[in-house]
Each structure stands twice: as C-alpha cells, then as structure tokens.
Scaffold this active site. Structure first.
Site, PDB file in Angstrom:
ATOM      1  N   MET A  30       0.711  -1.331   0.120  1.00 41.43           N
ATOM      2  CA  MET A  30       0.038  -0.173   0.005  1.00 41.43           C
ATOM      3  C   MET A  30       0.875   1.330  -0.127  1.00 41.43           C
ATOM      4  SD  MET A  30      -3.352  -0.851   2.059  1.00 41.43           S
ATOM      5  CE  MET A  30      -2.714  -0.879   3.812  1.00 41.43           C
ATOM      6  N   GLY A  36      11.037  -2.838   5.298  1.00 41.29           N
ATOM      7  CA  GLY A  36      10.197  -4.021   5.167  1.00 41.29           C
ATOM      8  C   GLY A  36       9.812  -4.346   4.022  1.00 41.29           C
ATOM      9  N   HIS A  37       9.444  -3.447   3.370  1.00 47.08           N
ATOM     10  CA  HIS A  37       9.095  -3.698   1.795  1.00 47.08           C
ATOM     11  C   HIS A  37      10.213  -3.838   0.959  1.00 47.08           C
ATOM     12  CE1 HIS A  37       5.634  -0.931   3.238  1.00 47.08           C
ATOM     13  NE2 HIS A  37       4.913  -1.840   2.924  1.00 47.08           N
ATOM     14  N   GLN A  61     -10.532  -2.763   2.177  1.00 48.54           N
ATOM     15  CA  GLN A  61      -9.885  -3.520   3.485  1.00 48.54           C
ATOM     16  C   GLN A  61      -9.692  -2.237   4.551  1.00 48.54           C
ATOM     17  OE1 GLN A  61      -5.961  -4.288   1.486  1.00 48.54           O
ATOM     18  NE2 GLN A  61      -5.273  -3.890   3.471  1.00 48.54           N
ATOM     19  N   LYS A 149       4.972 -10.101   9.230  1.00 43.51           N
ATOM     20  CA  LYS A 149       4.394  -9.023  10.235  1.00 43.51           C
ATOM     21  C   LYS A 149       2.909  -9.010  10.192  1.00 43.51           C
ATOM     22  CE  LYS A 149       3.873  -4.396  11.154  1.00 43.51           C
ATOM     23  NZ  LYS A 149       2.671  -4.176  10.340  1.00 43.51           N
ATOM     24  N   ASP A 150       2.322  -9.095   8.966  1.00 43.69           N
ATOM     25  CA  ASP A 150       0.885  -9.506   9.067  1.00 43.69           C
ATOM     26  C   ASP A 150       0.453 -11.065   8.807  1.00 43.69           C
ATOM     27  OD1 ASP A 150      -0.183  -6.387   8.427  1.00 43.69           O
ATOM     28  OD2 ASP A 150       1.568  -6.720   7.165  1.00 43.69           O
ATOM     29  N   GLN A 153      -2.556 -12.222   7.988  1.00 38.17           N
ATOM     30  CA  GLN A 153      -3.024 -12.081   6.468  1.00 38.17           C
ATOM     31  C   GLN A 153      -2.188 -13.110   5.544  1.00 38.17           C
ATOM     32  OE1 GLN A 153      -2.861  -8.108   4.463  1.00 38.17           O
ATOM     33  NE2 GLN A 153      -0.714  -8.899   3.916  1.00 38.17           N
ATOM     34  N   SER A 185       6.598  -0.291   9.857  1.00 31.74           N
ATOM     35  CA  SER A 185       5.272  -0.207   9.474  1.00 31.74           C
ATOM     36  C   SER A 185       5.014   1.056   8.675  1.00 31.74           C
ATOM     37  CB  SER A 185       4.277  -0.298  10.534  1.00 31.74           C
ATOM     38  OG  SER A 185       2.875   0.287  10.238  1.00 31.74           O
TER      39      SER A 185
HETATM   40  P1  AMP Z   1       1.549  -2.984   3.368  1.00 33.02           P
HETATM   41  O1  AMP Z   1       1.957  -1.868   2.541  1.00 33.02           O
HETATM   42  O2  AMP Z   1       1.535  -2.469   4.854  1.00 33.02           O
HETATM   43  O3  AMP Z   1       0.128  -3.414   2.995  1.00 33.02           O
HETATM   44  O4  AMP Z   1       2.325  -4.087   3.532  1.00 33.02           O
HETATM   45  C1  AMP Z   1       2.654  -4.626   2.235  1.00 33.02           C
HETATM   46  C2  AMP Z   1       3.711  -5.946   2.495  1.00 33.02           C
HETATM   47  O5  AMP Z   1       4.736  -5.785   3.176  1.00 33.02           O
HETATM   48  C3  AMP Z   1       2.703  -6.920   3.223  1.00 33.02           C
HETATM   49  O6  AMP Z   1       2.936  -8.278   2.974  1.00 33.02           O
HETATM   50  C4  AMP Z   1       3.442  -6.835   4.962  1.00 33.02           C
HETATM   51  O7  AMP Z   1       3.226  -7.870   5.252  1.00 33.02           O
HETATM   52  C5  AMP Z   1       4.694  -6.649   4.381  1.00 33.02           C
HETATM   53  N1  AMP Z   1       5.523  -5.814   5.550  1.00 33.02           N
HETATM   54  C6  AMP Z   1       5.173  -4.510   6.030  1.00 33.02           C
HETATM   55  N2  AMP Z   1       6.134  -4.169   7.077  1.00 33.02           N
HETATM   56  C7  AMP Z   1       7.031  -5.292   7.130  1.00 33.02           C
HETATM   57  C8  AMP Z   1       7.816  -5.462   7.903  1.00 33.02           C
HETATM   58  N3  AMP Z   1       8.247  -4.741   8.816  1.00 33.02           N
HETATM   59  N4  AMP Z   1       8.563  -6.987   7.644  1.00 33.02           N
HETATM   60  C9  AMP Z   1       8.325  -7.460   6.693  1.00 33.02           C
HETATM   61  N5  AMP Z   1       7.368  -7.187   5.844  1.00 33.02           N
HETATM   62  C10 AMP Z   1       6.372  -6.305   5.989  1.00 33.02           C
END
Ligand code: AMP
Length: 286
Positions: A30, A36-37, A61, A149-150, A153, A185
């Site tokens: 997103m 993390g990304h 969502q 992290k999720d 999900q 995050s």
């Molecule tokens: P989001 O943009 O928050 O929807 O996250 C996109 C993807 O990145 C999802 O699969 C998350 O689980 C993953 N993600 C977000 N933060 C982290 C993190 N700290 N470590 C690993 N994966 C992450």
C-alpha cells in the site's frame, strides 16, 4: 523501471514477458515503502526475472474511514526507492480502475474472520482477498511475497490460493525491525515522538510472553506477564495480546504436541494502531 497505472498496459507488458519465458514475482503493497517492503522486493528479485511491485491503498480493506484518509502516501519517494532496488515494474492503479463500480463479491474466510485482526477489523480480510485476487489476475505472478508482520494475512492469502487454485506460490518474508525492535510499518510515520519512544514495548512484551512460555508458564500467566509489562506505559492501549497456534490460529491447549505457536498483539498509540507477532516453537516450551 516500467510504471503502469492502466491495467491493460500492465497486462500487455506481462503477456510480453510471459512470451519471453520470464518468471514473474509480485509484491503487493500500500506504499509509504520502508525497509520491510524492500526485503520483499529483494526476495522476489532473487528468484524471479521480473518483479512487479503494486502500490495501492485499497479502500475495501479499511473498516475505519479515518485510517484510510490518514494512511501515508508518498508515491514519488516510493518510485525512487523501487528504482534504486532495481525493481522492473510498478503497478499503481487508481480506485476507478480497480473498482469501476461498488464490488458485490464478499469472500468469507470462516473462523479466520472471527479471531485476532478478523474480529477487530470486520470485513478487513474480505477486502484484502478481493484486491489480492485482482492483482493475481492482472499480474499472473509465479510467486507472490507477503510479510510475516501481517501473520494472519499470510494465512488468509494461503487459504485464498488453496481454495481458488490460484497458480501462485506464496512466499512469507520475516519481519524487518528498527534497531529497538519496533516492527517497521508505514503507520510508524504517524507516531508522535513520545509514542514512538514507547512503541518498541510491543515487541518487548512479545518477547516476555515468549520467555514465560519457555519457562513453562501457563498460557494465561504468560499473557499476563506481557499485559502487566505494557500496563506501565500509559500511551499504549492494548487491543489484544493472544497466543494462537501458528498455522490455524486456534487457541492452543496444554496437551498440544510440538505445534508452533504465534504470539500476536495489536495496540493503539494515540489513534495509530500497530500490530506485531512472534513465533514460538513448542519443543522449546514443553
Ligand atoms: P502494506 O504496505 O503495509 O500493506 O504491506 C505490504 C507488504 O509488506 C505486506 O505483505 C506486509 O506484511 C509487508 N510488510 C510490511 N511491514 C513489514 C515488515 N516490517 N517486515 C516484513 N514485511 C512487512
């Protein structure tokens, strides 16, 4: 790096790549990208010829409209980061192309919707599954990367792939953390200084629960250890702290064998809701 917002252009690019026999990895995000990304993108780039990163703040969502409105958006910076990483393609569609009319399809994940995130964010996983299904159709990836992290999900997406026979391998990627343990995050950007200063206590609480389990405490007393610790921080409002079986997310029983467990937490700091989790392997416990 190719940037698409039009699904048709994306699809013709994908068709070209497929004709050339290229293996495709998808990283759904997103945006407001962080380390993390990038781990997900790097993982994908290691085992695919083409990595497509999608950036889309998916409205279906969000059960909280304020959270959707305030969700951080930073497309230019995201594109720079992806380019630097060497990502081959980005898909950043508008709401209008993703949802030309109000969707009526509602996927139901049964019990998974009634626990942890499912319970506290009604409809959240229906929205996640809907957008991920659309992305799978548009990108036709061989592999798709999701962060641990999720955790819930990740379990829901694996079930989605199994139930609908999507020909996609789901790869889970370990949690990236700040040096003090706070899970990275996009929402961390919105923490005020004093909230950020205590935000790592969530991870410390998870570690305390894990240590208590390893010292053979009961599940209840391990959870109390974590909650008692967090009670010292008035800025942290815990929504849940639970121990569940790692793959089915059920309440564990004392008689269980060596099934891995997951300790999951959601907490508010001000109006920012953070989640985190930690895995425990039962052979360390019993
Ligand atoms: P989001 O943009 O928050 O929807 O996250 C996109 C993807 O990145 C999802 O699969 C998350 O689980 C993953 N993600 C977000 N933060 C982290 C993190 N700290 N470590 C690993 N994966 C992450």
């Amino acid at each position: 790096m190719q940037i698409f917002s039009d699904p048709e252009l994306l699809q013709s690019y994908i068709t070209d790549q497929r004709i050339q026999g290229k293996i495709i990895g998808l990283v759904p995000t997103m945006g407001a990208l962080h380390e993390g990304h990038s781990r997900l993108v790097i993982e994908s780039m290691k085992s695919n010829d083409i990595t497509v990163c999608s950036i889309y703040v998916n409205p279906t969502q969000f059960n909280d409209q304020q959270d959707l409105v305030k969700y951080p958006r930073n497309l230019n910076k995201d594109l720079e980061m992806l380019k630097e990483l060497g990502c081959q393609a980005v898909f950043c569609p508008t709401d209008k192309v993703m949802y030309p009319t109000e969707p009526v399809l509602k996927m139901d994940f049964g019990q998974l919707e009634h626990l942890l995130e499912g319970h506290h964010r009604p409809g959240h996983f229906k929205g996640v599954a809907l957008v991920v299904s659309k992305l799978f159709h548009l990108v036709q990836p061989d592999k798709a990367y999701f962060g641990e992290k999720d955790w819930q999900q990740l379990i829901v997406i694996k079930k989605l792939v199994e139930d609908l026979s999507f020909p996609v391998e789901i790869v889970g990627v370990p949690i990236a953390r700040e040096p003090d343990g706070l899970a990275l995050s996009s929402r961390n950007l919105r923490l005020r200084q004093q909230e950020r200063a205590v935000a790592n206590q969530l991870f410390i609480a998870l570690q305390l629960v894990k240590a208590a389990l390893e010292e053979k405490s009961s599940f209840e007393s391990a959870i109390s250890t974590g909650l008692d610790h967090l009670a010292q921080f008035s800025l942290i409002r815990v929504e849940y702290l639970e121990i569940v079986t790692a793959f089915t997310l059920e309440k564990p029983s004392a008689e269980m064998g060596s099934e891995p467990l997951s300790i999951c937490i959601a907490a508010f700091l001000g109006d920012i809701r953070l989640i985190d989790n930690l895995q425990v392997f039962m052979n360390n416990v019993i």
